[in-house]
Design a protein around this motif. Structure first.
Motif, short mmCIF file in Angstrom:
data_model
loop_
_atom_site.label_atom_id
_atom_site.label_comp_id
_atom_site.label_asym_id
_atom_site.label_seq_id
_atom_site.Cartn_x
_atom_site.Cartn_y
_atom_site.Cartn_z
N ASP A 327 0.82 -1.22 0.00
CA ASP A 327 0.00 0.00 0.00
C ASP A 327 0.85 1.27 0.00
N LEU A 328 2.17 1.15 -0.08
CA LEU A 328 3.00 2.34 -0.30
C LEU A 328 2.93 2.63 -1.81
N ASN A 329 2.20 3.67 -2.17
CA ASN A 329 1.90 3.89 -3.59
C ASN A 329 3.16 4.02 -4.45
N CYS A 330 4.15 4.76 -3.97
CA CYS A 330 5.37 4.95 -4.76
C CYS A 330 6.08 3.61 -4.98
N LEU A 331 6.16 2.82 -3.93
CA LEU A 331 6.84 1.52 -4.03
C LEU A 331 6.04 0.57 -4.93
N SER A 407 13.09 11.71 3.43
CA SER A 407 11.74 11.44 3.95
C SER A 407 10.75 11.60 2.79
N ALA A 408 9.46 11.49 3.12
CA ALA A 408 8.42 11.63 2.09
C ALA A 408 8.40 13.04 1.51
N ASN A 409 8.96 13.98 2.22
CA ASN A 409 8.99 15.36 1.74
C ASN A 409 9.61 15.43 0.34
N TYR A 410 10.75 14.75 0.17
CA TYR A 410 11.43 14.75 -1.14
C TYR A 410 10.57 14.05 -2.19
N ILE A 411 10.02 12.90 -1.82
CA ILE A 411 9.24 12.11 -2.80
C ILE A 411 8.00 12.89 -3.22
N ASN A 412 7.39 13.54 -2.25
CA ASN A 412 6.19 14.34 -2.53
C ASN A 412 6.51 15.51 -3.46
N ASP A 416 4.25 12.49 -8.36
CA ASP A 416 2.80 12.59 -8.15
C ASP A 416 2.27 11.37 -7.41
N TYR A 417 3.15 10.64 -6.72
CA TYR A 417 2.72 9.42 -6.03
C TYR A 417 1.92 9.69 -4.76
N CYS A 418 2.30 10.71 -4.03
CA CYS A 418 1.76 10.85 -2.67
C CYS A 418 0.28 11.26 -2.67
N ALA A 419 -0.13 12.03 -3.69
CA ALA A 419 -1.50 12.55 -3.69
C ALA A 419 -2.52 11.42 -3.62
N SER A 420 -2.24 10.26 -4.23
CA SER A 420 -3.22 9.18 -4.21
C SER A 420 -2.77 8.02 -3.32
N CYS A 421 -1.93 8.31 -2.36
CA CYS A 421 -1.44 7.24 -1.47
C CYS A 421 -2.29 7.18 -0.20
N ARG A 422 -2.40 6.00 0.37
CA ARG A 422 -3.20 5.88 1.60
C ARG A 422 -2.45 6.49 2.80
N TYR A 423 -1.13 6.73 2.66
CA TYR A 423 -0.38 7.34 3.75
C TYR A 423 -0.31 8.85 3.58
N ASN A 424 -0.03 9.51 4.69
CA ASN A 424 0.06 10.96 4.66
C ASN A 424 1.55 11.37 4.64
N ALA A 425 1.93 12.00 3.53
CA ALA A 425 3.35 12.35 3.33
C ALA A 425 3.82 13.40 4.33
N LYS A 426 2.89 14.08 4.97
CA LYS A 426 3.30 15.17 5.87
C LYS A 426 3.36 14.71 7.34
N ALA A 433 0.89 7.94 9.17
CA ALA A 433 2.18 8.56 8.81
C ALA A 433 2.87 7.75 7.71
N CYS A 434 3.45 8.45 6.77
CA CYS A 434 4.19 7.76 5.70
C CYS A 434 5.38 7.01 6.32
N PRO A 435 5.53 5.72 6.00
CA PRO A 435 6.66 4.96 6.55
C PRO A 435 8.02 5.58 6.25
N PHE A 436 8.15 6.28 5.14
CA PHE A 436 9.43 6.93 4.84
C PHE A 436 9.76 7.94 5.94
N ASN A 437 8.74 8.68 6.43
CA ASN A 437 9.00 9.69 7.47
C ASN A 437 9.46 9.04 8.77
S1 SF4 Z 1 3.01 9.04 1.13
FE1 SF4 Z 1 4.88 7.91 1.51
S2 SF4 Z 1 4.44 5.81 0.85
FE2 SF4 Z 1 2.86 7.11 0.00
S3 SF4 Z 1 3.59 7.64 -2.06
FE3 SF4 Z 1 4.27 9.29 -0.68
S4 SF4 Z 1 6.31 8.70 -0.02
FE4 SF4 Z 1 5.36 6.86 -0.91
#
Ligand code: SF4
Ligand SMILES: Cc1cc2nc3c(=O)[nH]c(=O)nc-3n(C[C@H](O)[C@H](O)[C@H](O)COP(=O)(O)OP(=O)(O)OC[C@H]3O[C@@H](n4cnc5c(N)ncnc54)[C@H](O)[C@@H]3O)c2cc1C
Length: 494
Positions: A327-331, A407-412, A416-426, A433-437
């Motif tokens: 469920d990590l959208n980017c991964l 952290s997710a800050n860079y990926i976000n 465009d992965y974070c906008a539709s992810c079940r985790y919160n990048a912030k 909380a995004c596991p990257f954070n």
């Molecule tokens: S919120 Fe985290 S897990 Fe989800 S897409 Fe962004 S970086 Fe990846």
């Protein structure tokens, strides 16, 4: 998969090409990569025969058995082979004179420019030679993108700071051209389907398998994507796997294209006004800088490099790395792409895949095995320095002087992965909380002492000063739970 030429007395040169079953089944490989390799070899054999060469094309249980069979049958007086790029194969080549009982000449490897010019021939393995220093020496020696007085065109060696842009919504990268498989390739595809333990499948195979086809892909890259290469080099998107990258690494690594061919073609595109300097220099830096540097570092540090584990990583790779189901959208996107097509671009490899593995503390050799299995362009000489050195910083900083962690800050920011992810990048902690954070902050806390000692990481670790003791404890507790929930378990022997 070995090529050699043998000479019997004064008779003409005979070319030996060999498919080794042992090598093909050494570990699971991307099926599209196997099709690419075998089809390219068989097309090459056909080309040589058409040019009048005698070709002995062998299928053997292993290289040595195949070469022995060739020698017994044809009684050559001498064998010539190009130095293998990989450590283990080069060691094998050194045993051939004794094993075959005839002279074997190992010719220089022509797939790398450092074979012609080593910028630091006497540098001890312990001396840090940074990529930027290496790259300048290569630019100077090969006179690439230089003014007449030897200064870099544009008065700077790197335009990296001008790049690093996310992809705007309004911009759609062009689709790369496809090569429909011919009869020879279709035959190889049928064979590869029947091989056990492969990764992905052969369906949709559309890669170049000859020099001519690969050169056509290079021309398309120069005409359609090079101009935007620089600005969007680090961007990631669900809309395109390739963006403005070249996609040429499989052909370079296989010898269907040569590095100087790409470098001069990109340089010419700049002089012809077809691509701006930031893009051309950025691309040249990848080929003349990073690719050569990684090969140089590999030979400087092997075999020790492949055993390094500077961050004492002890966890295992989760099973979902082999399926993409997470469920990590980017991964999910990066893994699915890698497993299905054998390709993701550099930043997805570095800032998603190895970033997560480094933060989670996955043992480097497991990460290396996964990359070797998944990618089209994977070979030991390039995987080991990229995974152990650049991606996981497991070599103690000999290749990359700081760990590439984010952290997710860079990926976000870059995707465009974070906008539709079940985790919160912030969010840093809590169930959403995004596991990257969480893992990023946990990594900083766990390795605080070592990180504070690295001047390049000063700003990142300074953030720790703002955390209370309670906040640190929550991060560490939640990180342990997330690691277990995601399947990053402690290795049995750790
Ligand atoms: S919120 Fe985290 S897990 Fe989800 S897409 Fe962004 S970086 Fe990846
Ligand atoms: C963890 C990790 C694993 C990697 N594994 C491989 C691998 O198995 N094989 C491989 O060829 N590259 C590997 N790379 C490097 C790089 O990611 C790929 O070369 C690149 O993504 C290939 O796509 P491209 O041809 O579209 O590259 P482009 O972005 O178009 O770059 C042009 C060329 O530069 C070269 N290049 C750029 N960076 C590197 C680098 N760090 N090391 C070596 N060559 C580089 C490649 O030949 C590439 O084709 C890896 C990087 C990381 C971080």
């Amino acid at each position: 998969m070995v090529a050699a030429a043998s000479v019997a007395g004064t008779s003409p040169v005979r070319v030996v090409l060999l498919e080794s079953s042992a090598r093909l089944s050494q570990q699971p490989y991307q099926r599209k990569k196997l099709v690419l390799l075998l089809s390219a070899m068989r097309h090459y054999a056909a080309l040589l025969r058409a040019q009048g060469y005698e070709v002995d094309y062998l299928h053997a249980p292993d290289f040595l058995t195949g070469l022995r069979e060739h020698c017994q049958r044809t009684q050559p007086g001498h064998l010539f082979t190009m130095a293998a790029a990989e450590y283990a194969t080069r060691q094998f080549q050194l045993t051939l004179p004794d094993a075959l009982g005839l002279p074997v000449t190992i010719l220089p490897n022509t797939q790398f420019l450092v074979g012609q010019f080593d910028p630091f021939p006497d540098a001890a393995p312990t001396r840090t030679v940074m990529m930027a220093t290496f790259y300048r020496a290569m630019r100077r020696h090969f006179a690439v993108l230089l003014e007449k007085d030897g200064a870099p065109i544009g008065q700077k060696w790197s335009f990296d700071a001008e790049n690093r842009k996310p992809l705007p919504r309004t911009l759609t990268p062009p689709e790369p051209p496809v090569n429909e498989p011919d009869l020879l390739t279709q035959q190889v595809m049928e064979e590869v389907v029947r091989m056990p333990n492969g990764i992905g499948d052969v369906t949709g195979f559309n890669l170049a398998v000859t020099h001519t086809e690969a050169a056509q892909l290079l021309a398309t890259f120069l005409g359609e994507r090079l101009a935007n290469f620089g600005p969007y080099e680090d961007a990631m998107t669900m809309r395109s796997a390739l963006l403005y990258h070249s996609g040429l690494s499989p052909y370079l690594n296989l010898g269907l294209l040569e590095p100087m061919q790409l470098i001069r073609a990109a340089e010419q595109a700049y002089h012809d006004g077809k691509a701006p300097l930031n893009s051309v220099e950025g691309f040249v830096r990848q080929v003349l800088g990073w690719r050569e540097y990684m090969y140089w570092q590999y030979w400087r540090q092997m075999p020790a490099l492949a055993t390094k584990n500077a961050w004492n990583a002890t966890r295992t790779l989760p099973a979902w790395f082999w399926t993409g189901t997470t469920d990590l959208n980017c991964l999910h996107h990066a893994l699915t792409r890698a497993l299905q097509t054998g390709y993701t671009h550099h930043i997805e490899r570095l800032m998603l895949l190895t970033n997560l593995c480094l933060l989670a503390g996955v043992q480097p050799h497991e990460v290396n095995t996964w990359f070797l299995a998944a990618y089209l362009d994977a070979y030991d000489w390039v995987m080991v320095p990229n995974v152990f050195g650049m991606g996981l910083n497991a070599d103690g900083g000999g290749i990359a002087t700081k760990p590439y962690i984010a952290s997710a800050n860079y990926i976000n920011k870059m995707s465009d992965y974070c906008a539709s992810c079940r985790y919160n990048a912030k969010q840093r902690t809590g169930p959403d909380a995004c596991p990257f954070n969480l893992l990023y902050w946990n990594f900083l806390i766990t390795h605080e002492e070592a990180l504070r000692a690295n001047p390049r990481l000063g700003p990142a670790v300074l953030g720790l000063n703002r955390l209370t003791t309670e906040e640190r404890a929550v991060i560490q507790q939640e990180a342990l739970l997330v690691l277990e929930r995601l399947g990053f378990h402690q290795a049995a022997e750790a």
